[in-house]
Design an enzyme around this catalytic site. Structure first.
Site, mmCIF file in Angstrom:
data_model
loop_
_atom_site.group_PDB
_atom_site.id
_atom_site.type_symbol
_atom_site.label_atom_id
_atom_site.label_comp_id
_atom_site.label_asym_id
_atom_site.label_seq_id
_atom_site.Cartn_x
_atom_site.Cartn_y
_atom_site.Cartn_z
ATOM 1 N N GLU A 134 16.610 54.917 47.599
ATOM 2 C CA GLU A 134 16.048 56.355 47.932
ATOM 3 C C GLU A 134 14.923 56.546 48.686
ATOM 4 O O GLU A 134 14.846 57.481 49.760
ATOM 5 C CB GLU A 134 15.889 57.146 46.737
ATOM 6 C CG GLU A 134 17.185 57.633 45.682
ATOM 7 C CD GLU A 134 17.597 56.470 45.133
ATOM 8 O OE1 GLU A 134 17.064 55.757 44.838
ATOM 9 O OE2 GLU A 134 18.907 56.428 44.506
ATOM 10 N N ASP B 135 20.570 65.335 40.767
ATOM 11 C CA ASP B 135 20.018 64.946 42.251
ATOM 12 C C ASP B 135 21.151 65.324 43.274
ATOM 13 O O ASP B 135 20.998 66.150 44.177
ATOM 14 C CB ASP B 135 19.536 63.564 42.193
ATOM 15 C CG ASP B 135 20.509 62.564 41.640
ATOM 16 O OD1 ASP B 135 21.541 62.902 41.107
ATOM 17 O OD2 ASP B 135 20.211 61.365 41.506
ATOM 18 N N GLU C 197 31.012 57.694 39.525
ATOM 19 C CA GLU C 197 30.575 56.322 40.122
ATOM 20 C C GLU C 197 31.961 55.903 41.104
ATOM 21 O O GLU C 197 31.752 55.398 42.319
ATOM 22 C CB GLU C 197 30.305 55.327 39.458
ATOM 23 C CG GLU C 197 28.977 55.809 38.371
ATOM 24 C CD GLU C 197 27.792 55.508 39.430
ATOM 25 O OE1 GLU C 197 27.634 55.116 40.412
ATOM 26 O OE2 GLU C 197 26.735 55.919 38.798
HETATM 27 C C1 DMJ Z 1 23.536 55.640 44.006
HETATM 28 O O1 DMJ Z 1 24.583 55.278 43.309
HETATM 29 C C2 DMJ Z 1 23.613 56.832 44.503
HETATM 30 O O2 DMJ Z 1 22.760 57.096 45.706
HETATM 31 C C3 DMJ Z 1 23.664 58.066 43.547
HETATM 32 O O3 DMJ Z 1 23.798 59.310 44.083
HETATM 33 C C4 DMJ Z 1 22.426 57.701 42.590
HETATM 34 N N1 DMJ Z 1 21.699 56.674 42.781
HETATM 35 C C5 DMJ Z 1 22.324 55.421 43.105
HETATM 36 C C6 DMJ Z 1 21.345 54.371 43.546
HETATM 37 O O4 DMJ Z 1 20.168 54.603 43.096
#
Ligand code: DMJ
Length: 631
Positions: free
Chosen positions: A522, A384, A250
């Site tokens: 997304e 993902d 993060e």
């Molecule tokens: C974001 O912090 C990023 O896009 C991450 O890859 C996963 N999703 C969150 C937001 O939904």
């Protein structure tokens, strides 16, 4: 477009795209012959006008959009009828496509309908600056059915929705101004604003996560005064020397990515200095026997560890989503280790040779070699963005490091073979999970990034956009994005839940136990990418609908809050505004409606997974030698 031209195009709507079958052509030709015989010059002119009127319908079609080869084997013949789409938001009747798709094979053999159902019928009036969002009412999901299977049914000309887009862009910027003003007033320099209680919160350790995550959004929206006030805080107050174990993933995607992008756009060295400092602290997490970083690192001491609830495993999406940032850092700092150690992770993963190129989301990283620690496959939470970075590393390096593109294409093939599903009865296309070999027919909102990713992969496919593979990926991108739009449209608030579950004969229902919305980006991310690549105005229509629902149900006096239950229109927003709402959701919406955008996805920029765009850079010299640091 002039109204008369629009009327003329609507009047020529046909169910077939074939030039010869266009009903305007034969009468025009016959008329022209008769008139030639009798030698009437005026008649000749009329015939020519009729002919050119037909042609202009074709020339208005956007050239970027490919029309599939008609010779493809096993194609399902599409037929149309004139039923109007329930609740269509424009006066014009849409054509519902009954393409008989009930399973994956039908879908994969389906040849999308491109641009042959007449002019785009959904344009609305320009939005007034004092538009009342409170009167917004979700209209349900019974619309736009003709887009369901990756079709782009209507013709459109480049930029025909730009005036409307500008009138909407105004409101997206107003939303950012509202959220930023609340943050600046009540929480400046704190990690997050609590949008209801109007307080700051330092849950990330006090490294200004919202401020740093928002920098390039401020830049791209031309909020330069706000940008430079934030820059002064970064220069004078941002201190990464905090005694706290932070999430490596993060902090990399939000803070490091935010700083690197701010530097790339503004050229201000303050951001580079802070990025170099933060990067060197985060990089201590790479000191493990396997080279796979731990989930957490103490920014002051460098002590690192995995988190307990994973059973001490590392998470695939976490260690697989650091490379764009550390390669960029290597390039800017000259420290080759950042590049080599972050890339080494991908070599390790590739050497594990998972079946179908699909990776379980827990990996043991304690021994000398990484091992799979579970058997759960998903394109949602915890896996993902690993798949996202396979493609994006390749793009970042100027599409020369074939290793990454091969890895991406292999995983996409695995996704098609193992996880792609078609729901019943509606035939919605989605990507399921698989646990220990058993399908789990659900899809996270997080998976909705796949619409944009597959489209980007198709438009950059080394086999060419017209190849079978790229066409498969593009129509799947569009079909999944339609399903994601439905995740909003079918809810009582017009806002998507965290995940949906598919039940035979019932299509989807909001995921049990997770009816909330965290202001996630997304779906609008995929709207932006698909609009940017194809120019199809439908993505602007869907994006506007989503934005109106967010304005209506998530806005608070000082910002925007997540929703606890998307089925309850009377519920108040929560006291939580994630930084990705400003970094991603509002940025992607703005870019969707910004005809003047400097962002160029095909030639100049690559977005990290937190929507921080950075310039791509060729990573090999003329002789094909890897030379990251030569730039
Ligand atoms: C974001 O912090 C990023 O896009 C991450 O890859 C996963 N999703 C969150 C937001 O939904």
């Amino acid at each position: 477009m002039a109204k008369s031209a629009l009327r003329r195009r609507r009047g020529t709507r046909k169910s077939s795209g074939s030039f010869l079958s266009n009903a305007g052509f034969l009468p025009a030709l016959l008329g022209a012959c008769v008139l030639i015989v009798i030698g009437l010059a005026g008649g000749i002119l009329m015939g020519l006008m009729a002919f050119s009127g037909t042609k202009s319908d074709f020339s208005l079609r956007k050239p970027l959009e490919p029309i599939l080869s008609l010779s493809r084997k096993n194609s399902v013949v599409s037929h149309t009828d004139e039923r109007s789409t329930q609740g269509a938001n424009a006066g014009s009747a849409a054509q519902v496509v009954d393409d008989g798709i009930i399973n994956k094979e039908d879908f994969l053999n389906h040849e999308p309908i491109i641009g042959n159902q007449g002019a785009f019928p959904y344009h609305q009036q320009l939005v007034e600056q004092d538009h009342d969002f409170f009167s917004f009412k979700p209209q349900g999901g019974g619309r736009f059915d003709e887009y369901k299977h990756g079709n782009s049914p209507y013709s459109y000309s480049p930029g025909e929705s730009d005036a409307l887009a500008r009138s909407r862009r105004y409101h997206i910027k107003k939303a950012m101004q509202h959220a930023w003003t609340g943050y600046e007033t009540y929480a400046f320099g704190k990690d997050e604003l609590k949008p209801k209680s109007m307080k700051g919160d330092n849950g990330w350790g006090g490294i200004g996560i919202t401020l740093v995550d928002s920098l390039d959004t401020l830049w791209l929206m031309d909020m330069k005064d706000e940008f430079y006030r934030a820059r002064d805080w970064v220069k004078n107050h941002l201190d990464h020397n905090i005694y706290k174990a932070v999430s490596v993933f993060e902090t990399t995607i939000r803070s490091l990515g935010g700083l690197l992008s701010a530097y790339d756009w503004s050229g201000d060295e303050v951001f580079l200095d802070q990025a170099l400092d933060l990067g060197s602290r985060l990089f201590k997490s790479f000191n493990t026997p396997t080279g796979i970083p731990t989930s957490q690192v103490n920014l002051a001491t460098g002590q690192s560890k995995n988190i307990a609830w994973t059973g001490n495993s590392a998470i695939t999406a976490e260690f697989g989503t650091l490379q764009l940032e550390f390669r960029m850092l290597a390039r800017l700092s000259g420290i080759l280790d950042y590049k080599e150690k972050s890339e080494h992770i991908y070599k390790l993963m590739n050497d594990m040779h998972p079946a179908h190129g699909l990776y379980p989301y827990f990996i043991r990283n304690q021994g000398n070699k990484p091992e799979f620690a579970n058997n759960k496959l998903t394109f949602g939470a915890m896996s993902d963005s690993f798949y996202e970075y396979m493609l994006k590393i390749w793009l970042q390096g100027g599409r020369k490091e074939q290793f990454y593109r091969d890895m991406y294409d292999k995983s996409m093939q695995g996704m098609f073979d193992e996880l792609l599903q078609v729901s019943s009865p509606s035939g919605l296309v989605y990507i399921a999970d698989k646990n220990n070999g058993v399908l789990d027919t659900k899809m996270d909102h997080l998976v909705c990034f796949m619409g944009g990713l597959l489209a980007l992969g198709a438009y950059t496919d080394p086999l060419g956009l017209h190849s079978e593979r790229a066409q498969r990926d593009l129509k799947t991108a569009k079909a999944i994005t339609y399903t994601c739009y439905q995740m909003y449209a079918r809810m009582e608030t017009g806002i998507s839940p965290e995940y949906i579950q598919f039940f035979p004969g019932k299509d989807f229902q909001s995921g049990r136990g997770a009816p909330h919305y965290l202001l996630r980006p997304e779906t609008v991310e995929s709207f932006f990418i698909l609009y940017h690549l194809t120019g199809d105005p439908i993505y602007r229509e869907w994006g506007w609908e989503v934005f109106q629902a967010i304005e209506r149900y998530c806005r608070t006096a000082a910002g925007y809050g997540s929703l606890k239950n998307v089925h309850l229109p009377d519920i108040e927003p929560e006291d939580k505004m994630e930084s990705f709402y400003l970094a991603e959701t509002l940025k992607y919406l703005y870019l969707l409606f910004d005809p003047e955008t400097p962002v160029d996805l095909l030639h100049k920029h690559v977005f990290n997974t937190e929507a921080h765009p950075m310039r791509i850079f060729p990573i090999m010299d003329e002789e094909g030698v890897m030379d990251l640091l030569k730039q």
